[in-house]
Design an enzyme around this catalytic site. Sequence first.
Site, PDB file in Angstrom:
ATOM      1  N   HIS A  65       2.492 -47.377  22.615  1.00 25.10           N
ATOM      2  CA  HIS A  65       1.814 -46.689  21.524  1.00 25.10           C
ATOM      3  C   HIS A  65       1.591 -45.216  21.868  1.00 25.10           C
ATOM      4  O   HIS A  65       1.697 -44.333  21.004  1.00 25.10           O
ATOM      5  CB  HIS A  65       0.481 -47.379  21.238  1.00 25.10           C
ATOM      6  CG  HIS A  65      -0.211 -46.865  20.027  1.00 25.10           C
ATOM      7  ND1 HIS A  65      -1.585 -46.828  19.923  1.00 25.10           N
ATOM      8  CD2 HIS A  65       0.245 -46.351  18.863  1.00 25.10           C
ATOM      9  CE1 HIS A  65      -1.920 -46.320  18.750  1.00 25.10           C
ATOM     10  NE2 HIS A  65      -0.836 -46.023  18.096  1.00 25.10           N
ATOM     11  N   GLU A  83       4.705 -43.316  21.021  1.00 19.47           N
ATOM     12  CA  GLU A  83       4.864 -43.073  19.591  1.00 19.47           C
ATOM     13  C   GLU A  83       4.199 -41.763  19.184  1.00 19.47           C
ATOM     14  O   GLU A  83       4.723 -41.005  18.365  1.00 19.47           O
ATOM     15  CB  GLU A  83       4.271 -44.227  18.792  1.00 19.47           C
ATOM     16  CG  GLU A  83       4.363 -44.029  17.282  1.00 19.47           C
ATOM     17  CD  GLU A  83       3.345 -44.842  16.512  1.00 19.47           C
ATOM     18  OE1 GLU A  83       2.786 -44.297  15.521  1.00 19.47           O
ATOM     19  OE2 GLU A  83       3.085 -45.998  16.885  1.00 19.47           O
ATOM     20  N   HIS A  84       3.030 -41.481  19.745  1.00 18.35           N
ATOM     21  CA  HIS A  84       2.321 -40.237  19.446  1.00 18.35           C
ATOM     22  C   HIS A  84       2.967 -39.042  20.146  1.00 18.35           C
ATOM     23  O   HIS A  84       3.167 -37.980  19.544  1.00 18.35           O
ATOM     24  CB  HIS A  84       0.866 -40.355  19.900  1.00 18.35           C
ATOM     25  CG  HIS A  84       0.009 -41.188  18.997  1.00 18.35           C
ATOM     26  ND1 HIS A  84      -1.067 -40.680  18.312  1.00 18.35           N
ATOM     27  CD2 HIS A  84       0.066 -42.500  18.657  1.00 18.35           C
ATOM     28  CE1 HIS A  84      -1.641 -41.632  17.594  1.00 18.35           C
ATOM     29  NE2 HIS A  84      -0.970 -42.753  17.802  1.00 18.35           N
ATOM     30  N   GLU A 129      -8.255 -43.852  16.771  1.00 19.22           N
ATOM     31  CA  GLU A 129      -7.486 -44.778  15.946  1.00 19.22           C
ATOM     32  C   GLU A 129      -7.930 -46.225  16.194  1.00 19.22           C
ATOM     33  O   GLU A 129      -8.079 -47.027  15.263  1.00 19.22           O
ATOM     34  CB  GLU A 129      -5.990 -44.628  16.263  1.00 19.22           C
ATOM     35  CG  GLU A 129      -5.087 -45.471  15.397  1.00 19.22           C
ATOM     36  CD  GLU A 129      -3.616 -45.275  15.730  1.00 19.22           C
ATOM     37  OE1 GLU A 129      -2.787 -45.982  15.130  1.00 19.22           O
ATOM     38  OE2 GLU A 129      -3.300 -44.414  16.590  1.00 19.22           O
TER      39      GLU A 129
END
Length: 442
Positions: free
Chosen positions: A70, A73-74, A150
Amino acid sequence: MGQHLPLVGAGRPGAELTVGQDGATIRRSVLPGGVRVLTEQMPGLRSATVGAWVGVGSRDETDGHHGSTHFLEHLLFKGTSRRTALDIAEAFDAVGGEANAATGKEHTCYYARVLDEDLPMAVDVIGDMVTSARLDADELETERGVILEEIAMTEDDPGEVVHEQIAAAVLGTHPLGRPIGGTPDTIRAVPRDAVVEHYRWHYRPSTLVVAAAGGVDHDRLVAQVGDALVAGGWDLDPDGVPRDRRPGVPESDGVPTEGVELTVHRHVEQANVVVGTTGLSATDDRRFAMTVLNAVLGGGMSSRMFQEIREKRGLAYATYSFSQGHGGLGLFGLYAGCTPARVDEVTALMVAELEQLADGGITDAELERSVGQLSGGLVLGLEDSGSRMSRLGRSELVLGELMTLDESLARIRAVTADDVRELAADLASRPRSVVRVGPFGE
């Protein structure tokens, strides 16, 4: 009908397979290094959606690397050796395009939707991101805070919490039981070196699938992808081959043999409850029977759960059944949101509907209606380039085959009432877990 495409391992590097489907043409090439490129050319479309699918998800993380997928992804949007984060954002904004990414349990996808004339730009930018992410230490620390926010946002949504917790309850310590985005503890703990190592190990030609649909020319895209990867410094070894689909981990590895019950306190007005058990893997031959089962049990306003729990009794606004298939393992569940005082009653009703399906099966009318519902939904779901691009990527990475629309419809129509009853009986016999999220104990 068109030609059925076996995907994984099919053909030598550079080989192509073609199939005509409802006016569109699907083609597949394997580039040196094992990079796979799939396209679906949709006549008359002036836009295209392209996605770079990397065959790594949260289930692939090892100790010390949890949360890295994850994180990447950022971070891939935060700059490369050739572009700043602003350069990446402006490239798509300048042409009215859209770019985004998504992390799953088994893959990560970076995608963009642009006009067909801007597709070379999109391929170049996404290729640059995938091959040459800078992974700057300062940017990583900034994104650490963003990801923690998030996760906090997810924790404030009881619907998200109940689904994450049912996966953990049913799948236990199996890698698929972990939350995709990581936990606050793992995100705080993972060091930059681990994220970089995860990137270098998993982002390579053999794991990459580039899928595009819409106004796209296959040969041009293949050339553009090759150029972008070479510009990014990737070594496209002529002898490289695609990484095969993961064989799947046996269900017994970390999966509890008994159901569990969990109550999570949240100060909200409505309780969320899920009854869950292990489901079918993504490639199980019974997956088409599962789609019919879901349609009858909890897949729409005419489904048994909706009619009994909402329409007849007025106990919930939302109630449905769901199935998630992965490599070697799956998850099946029944969901409802209701007043906290009615949770036990609603839970019992959901279980009763599954057990009645297992004991008595479905009627001919239900079978006919569900097949019509699924057939129409399948066709309508392929009306845009984004959904077709996603179908290509998932077929290559997860299923290992690409069915034509007619073949998929035929498999749905071949499901019998006995198939559904037998599957329901199997699911009803498995260990059953229950997760409740709400203001319990106040």
